[in-house]
Design a protein around this motif. Sequence first.
Motif, PDB file in Angstrom:
ATOM      1  N   TYR A 285      21.901  -8.957 -67.323  1.00 60.05           N
ATOM      2  CA  TYR A 285      22.208  -9.741 -68.521  1.00 60.05           C
ATOM      3  C   TYR A 285      22.966 -10.997 -68.118  1.00 60.05           C
ATOM      4  O   TYR A 285      23.986 -10.936 -67.432  1.00 60.05           O
ATOM      5  CB  TYR A 285      23.040  -8.906 -69.494  1.00 60.05           C
ATOM      6  N   HIS A 286      22.441 -12.148 -68.550  1.00 63.31           N
ATOM      7  CA  HIS A 286      23.057 -13.441 -68.251  1.00 63.31           C
ATOM      8  C   HIS A 286      23.350 -14.140 -69.578  1.00 63.31           C
ATOM      9  O   HIS A 286      22.467 -14.783 -70.157  1.00 63.31           O
ATOM     10  CB  HIS A 286      22.135 -14.295 -67.393  1.00 63.31           C
ATOM     11  N   PRO A 287      24.570 -14.029 -70.072  1.00 62.87           N
ATOM     12  CA  PRO A 287      24.863 -14.598 -71.397  1.00 62.87           C
ATOM     13  C   PRO A 287      24.638 -16.103 -71.496  1.00 62.87           C
ATOM     14  O   PRO A 287      24.329 -16.614 -72.574  1.00 62.87           O
ATOM     15  CB  PRO A 287      26.340 -14.237 -71.620  1.00 62.87           C
ATOM     16  N   GLU A 288      24.762 -16.819 -70.373  1.00 61.59           N
ATOM     17  CA  GLU A 288      24.547 -18.271 -70.420  1.00 61.59           C
ATOM     18  C   GLU A 288      23.092 -18.614 -70.738  1.00 61.59           C
ATOM     19  O   GLU A 288      22.780 -19.756 -71.144  1.00 61.59           O
ATOM     20  CB  GLU A 288      24.964 -18.902 -69.095  1.00 61.59           C
ATOM     21  N   GLN A 289      22.196 -17.654 -70.563  1.00 60.58           N
ATOM     22  CA  GLN A 289      20.788 -17.892 -70.866  1.00 60.58           C
ATOM     23  C   GLN A 289      20.570 -18.209 -72.339  1.00 60.58           C
ATOM     24  O   GLN A 289      19.577 -18.846 -72.703  1.00 60.58           O
ATOM     25  CB  GLN A 289      19.975 -16.653 -70.472  1.00 60.58           C
ATOM     26  N   PHE A 290      21.518 -17.821 -73.187  1.00 60.07           N
ATOM     27  CA  PHE A 290      21.342 -17.961 -74.630  1.00 60.07           C
ATOM     28  C   PHE A 290      22.306 -18.982 -75.239  1.00 60.07           C
ATOM     29  O   PHE A 290      22.588 -18.943 -76.434  1.00 60.07           O
ATOM     30  CB  PHE A 290      21.498 -16.589 -75.290  1.00 60.07           C
ATOM     31  N   GLU A 291      22.745 -19.924 -74.409  1.00 61.88           N
ATOM     32  CA  GLU A 291      23.625 -20.978 -74.904  1.00 61.88           C
ATOM     33  C   GLU A 291      22.935 -21.805 -75.979  1.00 61.88           C
ATOM     34  O   GLU A 291      23.566 -22.246 -76.938  1.00 61.88           O
ATOM     35  CB  GLU A 291      24.066 -21.881 -73.750  1.00 61.88           C
ATOM     36  N   ILE A 292      21.642 -21.995 -75.857  1.00 60.45           N
ATOM     37  CA  ILE A 292      20.911 -22.753 -76.868  1.00 60.45           C
ATOM     38  C   ILE A 292      20.996 -22.075 -78.234  1.00 60.45           C
ATOM     39  O   ILE A 292      21.062 -22.739 -79.277  1.00 60.45           O
ATOM     40  CB  ILE A 292      19.440 -22.958 -76.437  1.00 60.45           C
ATOM     41  N   VAL A 293      21.031 -20.738 -78.248  1.00 59.23           N
ATOM     42  CA  VAL A 293      21.144 -20.004 -79.511  1.00 59.23           C
ATOM     43  C   VAL A 293      22.541 -20.216 -80.101  1.00 59.23           C
ATOM     44  O   VAL A 293      22.679 -20.437 -81.318  1.00 59.23           O
ATOM     45  CB  VAL A 293      20.870 -18.504 -79.294  1.00 59.23           C
ATOM     46  N   ARG A 294      23.554 -20.155 -79.273  1.00 58.27           N
ATOM     47  CA  ARG A 294      24.929 -20.379 -79.759  1.00 58.27           C
ATOM     48  C   ARG A 294      25.047 -21.760 -80.418  1.00 58.27           C
ATOM     49  O   ARG A 294      25.630 -21.897 -81.497  1.00 58.27           O
ATOM     50  CB  ARG A 294      25.930 -20.272 -78.612  1.00 58.27           C
ATOM     51  N   ARG A 295      24.504 -22.761 -79.749  1.00 59.19           N
ATOM     52  CA  ARG A 295      24.616 -24.124 -80.278  1.00 59.19           C
ATOM     53  C   ARG A 295      23.820 -24.289 -81.565  1.00 59.19           C
ATOM     54  O   ARG A 295      24.249 -25.015 -82.469  1.00 59.19           O
ATOM     55  CB  ARG A 295      24.160 -25.125 -79.202  1.00 59.19           C
ATOM     56  N   ALA A 296      22.677 -23.614 -81.656  1.00 60.67           N
ATOM     57  CA  ALA A 296      21.901 -23.676 -82.898  1.00 60.67           C
ATOM     58  C   ALA A 296      22.659 -23.021 -84.046  1.00 60.67           C
ATOM     59  O   ALA A 296      22.658 -23.527 -85.180  1.00 60.67           O
ATOM     60  CB  ALA A 296      20.547 -22.994 -82.696  1.00 60.67           C
ATOM     61  N   MET A 297      23.333 -21.896 -83.778  1.00 61.77           N
ATOM     62  CA  MET A 297      24.101 -21.226 -84.832  1.00 61.77           C
ATOM     63  C   MET A 297      25.253 -22.100 -85.296  1.00 61.77           C
ATOM     64  O   MET A 297      25.571 -22.151 -86.498  1.00 61.77           O
ATOM     65  CB  MET A 297      24.601 -19.866 -84.336  1.00 61.77           C
ATOM     66  N   LYS A 298      25.891 -22.815 -84.390  1.00 63.46           N
ATOM     67  CA  LYS A 298      26.991 -23.708 -84.775  1.00 63.46           C
ATOM     68  C   LYS A 298      26.509 -24.825 -85.700  1.00 63.46           C
ATOM     69  O   LYS A 298      27.283 -25.350 -86.508  1.00 63.46           O
ATOM     70  CB  LYS A 298      27.636 -24.301 -83.528  1.00 63.46           C
ATOM     71  N   LEU A 299      25.225 -25.165 -85.574  1.00 61.87           N
ATOM     72  CA  LEU A 299      24.663 -26.240 -86.393  1.00 61.87           C
ATOM     73  C   LEU A 299      23.936 -25.709 -87.630  1.00 61.87           C
ATOM     74  O   LEU A 299      23.220 -26.452 -88.306  1.00 61.87           O
ATOM     75  CB  LEU A 299      23.719 -27.093 -85.554  1.00 61.87           C
ATOM     76  N   GLY A 300      24.107 -24.412 -87.908  1.00 61.07           N
ATOM     77  CA  GLY A 300      23.604 -23.884 -89.169  1.00 61.07           C
ATOM     78  C   GLY A 300      22.448 -22.917 -89.089  1.00 61.07           C
ATOM     79  O   GLY A 300      22.068 -22.322 -90.106  1.00 61.07           O
ATOM     80  N   TRP A 301      21.859 -22.740 -87.899  1.00 63.42           N
ATOM     81  CA  TRP A 301      20.764 -21.779 -87.805  1.00 63.42           C
ATOM     82  C   TRP A 301      21.313 -20.366 -87.950  1.00 63.42           C
ATOM     83  O   TRP A 301      22.333 -20.012 -87.378  1.00 63.42           O
ATOM     84  CB  TRP A 301      20.040 -21.911 -86.460  1.00 63.42           C
ATOM     85  N   LYS A 302      20.617 -19.525 -88.739  1.00 67.78           N
ATOM     86  CA  LYS A 302      21.073 -18.158 -88.975  1.00 67.78           C
ATOM     87  C   LYS A 302      19.990 -17.163 -88.570  1.00 67.78           C
ATOM     88  O   LYS A 302      18.822 -17.329 -88.941  1.00 67.78           O
ATOM     89  CB  LYS A 302      21.427 -17.959 -90.449  1.00 67.78           C
ATOM     90  N   PRO A 303      20.369 -16.151 -87.809  1.00 67.26           N
ATOM     91  CA  PRO A 303      19.380 -15.137 -87.434  1.00 67.26           C
ATOM     92  C   PRO A 303      18.995 -14.296 -88.641  1.00 67.26           C
ATOM     93  O   PRO A 303      19.793 -14.093 -89.561  1.00 67.26           O
ATOM     94  CB  PRO A 303      20.112 -14.299 -86.390  1.00 67.26           C
ATOM     95  N   SER A 304      17.772 -13.819 -88.641  1.00 71.29           N
ATOM     96  CA  SER A 304      17.305 -12.962 -89.728  1.00 71.29           C
ATOM     97  C   SER A 304      16.995 -11.577 -89.187  1.00 71.29           C
ATOM     98  O   SER A 304      16.557 -11.416 -88.048  1.00 71.29           O
ATOM     99  CB  SER A 304      16.056 -13.550 -90.396  1.00 71.29           C
TER     100      SER A 304
END
Length: 576
Positions: A285-304
């Motif tokens: 598991y490499h958490p940095e692989q999902f930095e793009i997801v973190r940044r998208a959530m900060k800008l309003g993207w929400k997981p469903s």
Amino acid sequence: MSGILKASRVILFSAVYICHAYVTESSFDVVVYGATPGGVTSAVAATRHGATVALLYPGEYIGGAMTGGLSNADYGMHASSVIGGLSEEFFRRVASHYNMNFSFPPDNQCGKHAIPWVSEPHVAEQVFVDLLTSANVSTFRESRIVSTQHQTSDNKRYITSIETTDNRYFGSVIIDASYEGSLMKLAGVNYTWGREANSTYNETTAGRLPGINIKHWPFGVRSAQLPSGINPFVDATNTSLITGVWGGYVAPVGGADDRVGSYDWRLTLTDSKSNWVPIPQPDAYHPEQFEIVRRAMKLGWKPSFPSFSVPGRKTDWKMFGTFGEHPNAQWDYPNGTWEQQQAIVNEFKQYALGLIHFFRVDSSVPESFRQKMMTLGLCRDEYNRSAHWMPQLYIRSALRMVGRVVLTQRDVVHTSWVDVENSVGVASYTVDIPGPVQTIVENGQVVNEGALKVPYFCDPAMAPFALPYGIMLPRQGQADNLLVPVAVSASHVAFNALRMEPTWMVLGHAAGVAAAMAAKGTNAAPTPSHAADHAQTAGVLGQRFGDVGAVNVSHLRETLRADGQVLRPGDRYRPQ
């Protein structure tokens, strides 16, 4: 893949012939490679029309995506007017399994799924197996193609046999029904992959799409978009890009490239404890692989969270939309070797497991959502031959043949029906290029490019379109006894209108009937047998090659119509 390979460049593969000691050698009228839905209907149709048939497939499961997680059928907007024959029979059998009355879905929409247009994977597989068993098709699992052998005669070139990992198979007619076009590639047939330039076939929607700076794109709806403003760089030095963002060559707007639409898993999961198996953690598991997801959530993207739309309280989950599709990782799959493709499939699996783990443990994810994710597990009653994990990555597009007829945008995007004299079926889906094709940097931010619905998703104004026989035929003199009903001859744009499994079953039905006609010499021009030559090169005395280009298409259409295949919207023949 090294370098930039334009989709307009046609590849002619030179097969390498290697002699091995075979455990056995088997001869059939028709040999089908690939147990996709199109492969199953090819095999069943050929057998029902008097041919002896072998169905070879490299895995352990029959049914491809439809038994590997894609439980909701992509039936299009006019299913009642276009789906017939073996495609319809499959869904009728699913309805019977669930003790339901069969009915077509409502017209002019394609998002509502009720039985039989949704089914559990193991049910779909059993229906496919029952079709094959009832037709007495000989099936050979874990039989992966290694090479093809050929014979040239009277300006024709025929595939004499197929070598697989376990056997050598001889056939009068060969059908490549694999998603990848694996057999046609080895057979020396012209093929391509990726996106043509918009000038190649004069397609307004082809090639690389314009960026987000052009807000209104008149030739379709760009989908799978990211929130605006995602910083592509790891830190303020602006030297390294975050994982999942491509910083290399990008084709000019409208230009060709070697990139196909996204792949993903359609996850079969449940929260039912009586049928629940833990989802394994990734190997690493490499958490940095999902930095793009973190940044998208900060800008309003929400997981469903997925819905349990599949019978048995199961999901058909396109996990987290664009983020579940492992950006850019599909590029090398289409023209890769078997070993390279399997490595990519495993990479997609590890990425999916890592993404699930991320949404269970990462502090950037809301606690309530993390807890909901913990309720999901694999299904104990599914995929018991692959540790309950989906056996089929959703390969929407790989290699495409460049054959006698090339289907293009003008053939699939129109508002009224257009008759095609040699059509062997009908399709009714809008162009749906899955995305992203690529995740890149544009104007200093991360953007998804390539996903497109033409003119928009499930537009009821779009008419069904004809499926010409010629899109399954290689060019003359390349493999004259080969039919290709899945990796058909179509542009990138057109392929993404017909790449739906019910449509591939329609094409498979047509290919199977045509193969039987060619193999048995029914209403086909005679083909020289040259028995002695065949015996010398293939080891089968008197082997006869079925010339699929010599099939009488009028007779083929009559036969298909008698089988219940729809050749014109609404024109459905019902035997008395």
